[in-house]
Scaffold this motif. Structure first.
Motif, PDB file in Angstrom:
ATOM      1  N   GLY A 134       0.782  -1.231   0.000  1.00 54.48           N
ATOM      2  CA  GLY A 134       0.000   0.000   0.000  1.00 54.48           C
ATOM      3  C   GLY A 134       0.808   1.273   0.000  1.00 54.48           C
ATOM      4  N   TRP A 135       2.149   1.223   0.147  1.00 55.40           N
ATOM      5  CA  TRP A 135       2.938   2.449   0.103  1.00 55.40           C
ATOM      6  C   TRP A 135       3.110   2.909  -1.342  1.00 55.40           C
ATOM      7  N   ASN A 136       3.325   4.224  -1.501  1.00 51.13           N
ATOM      8  CA  ASN A 136       3.564   4.731  -2.842  1.00 51.13           C
ATOM      9  C   ASN A 136       4.978   4.373  -3.290  1.00 51.13           C
ATOM     10  N   ASP A 137       5.332   4.765  -4.516  1.00 50.39           N
ATOM     11  CA  ASP A 137       6.604   4.339  -5.094  1.00 50.39           C
ATOM     12  C   ASP A 137       7.796   4.866  -4.303  1.00 50.39           C
ATOM     13  N   THR A 138       7.700   6.068  -3.763  1.00 47.22           N
ATOM     14  CA  THR A 138       8.838   6.653  -3.031  1.00 47.22           C
ATOM     15  C   THR A 138       9.009   6.003  -1.668  1.00 47.22           C
ATOM     16  N   LEU A 139       7.925   5.891  -0.904  1.00 43.96           N
ATOM     17  CA  LEU A 139       8.032   5.315   0.439  1.00 43.96           C
ATOM     18  C   LEU A 139       8.344   3.821   0.399  1.00 43.96           C
ATOM     19  N   ALA A 140       7.995   3.151  -0.698  1.00 44.50           N
ATOM     20  CA  ALA A 140       8.255   1.716  -0.774  1.00 44.50           C
ATOM     21  C   ALA A 140       9.739   1.399  -0.768  1.00 44.50           C
ATOM     22  N   TRP A 141      10.586   2.359  -1.225  1.00 50.47           N
ATOM     23  CA  TRP A 141      12.033   2.128  -1.170  1.00 50.47           C
ATOM     24  C   TRP A 141      12.533   2.078   0.272  1.00 50.47           C
ATOM     25  N   GLY A 142      11.769   2.644   1.203  1.00 51.07           N
ATOM     26  CA  GLY A 142      12.182   2.559   2.599  1.00 51.07           C
ATOM     27  C   GLY A 142      12.181   1.143   3.142  1.00 51.07           C
ATOM     28  N   MET A 143      11.384   0.248   2.531  1.00 54.93           N
ATOM     29  CA  MET A 143      11.377  -1.144   2.990  1.00 54.93           C
ATOM     30  C   MET A 143      12.736  -1.794   2.784  1.00 54.93           C
ATOM     31  N   ALA A 144      13.384  -1.484   1.660  1.00 57.03           N
ATOM     32  CA  ALA A 144      14.728  -2.030   1.426  1.00 57.03           C
ATOM     33  C   ALA A 144      15.718  -1.488   2.442  1.00 57.03           C
ATOM     34  N   GLY A 145      15.643  -0.186   2.749  1.00 57.70           N
ATOM     35  CA  GLY A 145      16.554   0.377   3.735  1.00 57.70           C
ATOM     36  C   GLY A 145      16.303  -0.152   5.140  1.00 57.70           C
ATOM     37  N   VAL A 146      15.040  -0.366   5.485  1.00 53.38           N
ATOM     38  CA  VAL A 146      14.713  -0.865   6.825  1.00 53.38           C
ATOM     39  C   VAL A 146      15.283  -2.266   7.036  1.00 53.38           C
ATOM     40  N   LEU A 147      15.064  -3.154   6.076  1.00 53.00           N
ATOM     41  CA  LEU A 147      15.545  -4.534   6.233  1.00 53.00           C
ATOM     42  C   LEU A 147      17.068  -4.605   6.203  1.00 53.00           C
ATOM     43  N   ALA A 148      17.710  -3.800   5.349  1.00 53.42           N
ATOM     44  CA  ALA A 148      19.173  -3.826   5.283  1.00 53.42           C
ATOM     45  C   ALA A 148      19.790  -3.288   6.575  1.00 53.42           C
ATOM     46  N   ALA A 149      19.267  -2.169   7.084  1.00 52.22           N
ATOM     47  CA  ALA A 149      19.810  -1.600   8.321  1.00 52.22           C
ATOM     48  C   ALA A 149      19.543  -2.521   9.511  1.00 52.22           C
ATOM     49  N   TYR A 150      18.381  -3.120   9.537  1.00 51.30           N
ATOM     50  CA  TYR A 150      18.047  -4.018  10.652  1.00 51.30           C
ATOM     51  C   TYR A 150      18.992  -5.219  10.681  1.00 51.30           C
ATOM     52  N   ALA A 151      19.252  -5.810   9.521  1.00 54.32           N
ATOM     53  CA  ALA A 151      20.159  -6.960   9.468  1.00 54.32           C
ATOM     54  C   ALA A 151      21.564  -6.564   9.898  1.00 54.32           C
ATOM     55  N   GLY A 152      22.061  -5.412   9.445  1.00 52.33           N
ATOM     56  CA  GLY A 152      23.413  -5.000   9.809  1.00 52.33           C
ATOM     57  C   GLY A 152      23.557  -4.663  11.276  1.00 52.33           C
ATOM     58  N   ILE A 153      22.596  -3.913  11.838  1.00 50.84           N
ATOM     59  CA  ILE A 153      22.708  -3.506  13.241  1.00 50.84           C
ATOM     60  C   ILE A 153      22.577  -4.706  14.169  1.00 50.84           C
ATOM     61  N   ALA A 154      21.603  -5.569  13.902  1.00 57.92           N
ATOM     62  CA  ALA A 154      21.417  -6.737  14.772  1.00 57.92           C
ATOM     63  C   ALA A 154      22.619  -7.671  14.714  1.00 57.92           C
ATOM     64  N   ALA A 155      23.199  -7.872  13.523  1.00 55.63           N
ATOM     65  CA  ALA A 155      24.367  -8.744  13.410  1.00 55.63           C
ATOM     66  C   ALA A 155      25.565  -8.143  14.125  1.00 55.63           C
ATOM     67  N   ALA A 156      25.769  -6.812  14.017  1.00 54.60           N
ATOM     68  CA  ALA A 156      26.904  -6.175  14.685  1.00 54.60           C
ATOM     69  C   ALA A 156      26.765  -6.247  16.207  1.00 54.60           C
ATOM     70  N   VAL A 157      25.567  -5.996  16.727  1.00 53.42           N
ATOM     71  CA  VAL A 157      25.360  -6.062  18.171  1.00 53.42           C
ATOM     72  C   VAL A 157      25.531  -7.485  18.678  1.00 53.42           C
ATOM     73  N   ALA A 158      25.035  -8.459  17.935  1.00 54.85           N
ATOM     74  CA  ALA A 158      25.171  -9.854  18.362  1.00 54.85           C
ATOM     75  C   ALA A 158      26.618 -10.310  18.360  1.00 54.85           C
TER      76      ALA A 158
END
Length: 282
Positions: A52-76
């Motif tokens: 349901g997000w528009n074309d611009t906000l939908a790119w945030g999904m890629a940034g959210v998943l990439a940042a989440y994977a990197g931060i969680a892996a670094a902290v672990a």
């Protein structure tokens, strides 16, 4: 061939790693990580649009998943075993990898026509993708609110109390005992010399101890005790100390060029120590 005694030490050799291998390890990993994020971004963007997000906000999904994977892996990786938030960071790292991996086949199923989004996407897909950003934010805030705490133990010093109890003597049977102070009895006619206090030697005051060194990388604290032998440790000894402290393995370039360099930057005299022998290093 002579047989070795079971208790005899076995010498191993610290074979130097070729420079091109260190360069490929140090600079190849960020290049691969960047390409992986670029390849995964279109699928995550497509799921954002289906949710349901528009074309611009939908790119945030890629940034959210990439940042989440990197931060969680670094902290672990950096958080030691038993520290607060260690289990949550490991679970978040696996969850972020699962979310990033599942986003690709789900998006490709719609793109290749195996699933259809007409007339509208499935309800489960819309609900699942819409819940990802707030869940990621909540878990990252949880990791930030659980820092590593070191419990300090303060020793308790007890002083022995002097014996001041009086001496109780029974003079005559049947009468109550008499209490006399604990003093020597001086015969009549004996002259006592004055008591001159003897000077007490003052213990030398210890010089103030230097404040502890705060390293930028916590892995340096696991390597620093190796210098107490009077020798400059080798790569394998430092790697064994890092793994024994609960940290993940790293390349030779990071061990020598980053961790050992930081220790010897704080204490330059350690760089002048003779190198440890091969058998001791191993």
């Amino acid at each position: 061939m002579a047989e070795l005694h079971p208790s005899a030490p076995i010498a191993t050799y610290d074979t130097p790693t070729p420079r091109w291998v260190n360069l490929l390890t140090d600079f190849g990993r960020p290049v691969v990580a960047a390409w992986v994020m670029i390849m995964c971004a279109p699928g995550e963007h497509h799921l954002g649009k289906l949710a349901g997000w528009n074309d611009t906000l939908a790119w945030g999904m890629a940034g959210v998943l990439a940042a989440y994977a990197g931060i969680a892996a670094a902290v672990a990786t950096k958080r030691p075993k038993g520290a607060p938030g260690k289990f949550s960071a490991v679970a978040g790292a696996w969850l972020s990898l699962a979310a990033a991996m599942s986003a690709q086949p789900v998006s490709h199923m719609f793109v290749t026509g195996h699933w259809t989004a007409e007339p509208r996407p499935p309800v489960w897909l819309v609900v699942t993708v819409s819940c990802i950003p707030p869940l990621v934010l909540g878990h990252l805030l949880h990791l930030a609110a659980t820092p590593v705490r070191v419990k300090a133990v303060t020793p308790v010093v007890t002083q022995e109390q002097p014996e001041t109890a009086p001496v109780t003597q029974a003079s005559v049977p049947g009468e109550p005992p008499t209490t006399t102070p604990r003093h020597p009895v001086v015969p009549a006619g004996v002259q006592l010399l004055p008591i001159v206090p003897r000077p007490v030697a003052q213990a030398p005051t210890a010089p103030p101890s230097a404040p502890p060194i705060m390293y930028d990388d916590p892995r340096c604290a696991a390597i620093r005790p190796l210098y107490d032998t009077g020798l400059r440790p080798g790569t394998k000894a430092m790697r064994a100390a890092i793994i024994a402290a609960g940290f993940a393995d790293c390349s030779d370039g990071i061990i020598r060029g980053t961790l050992r360099a930081e220790i010897e930057r704080h204490e330059p005299h350690l760089a002048q120590l003779p190198p440890a022998p091969v058998a001791f290093t191993a």
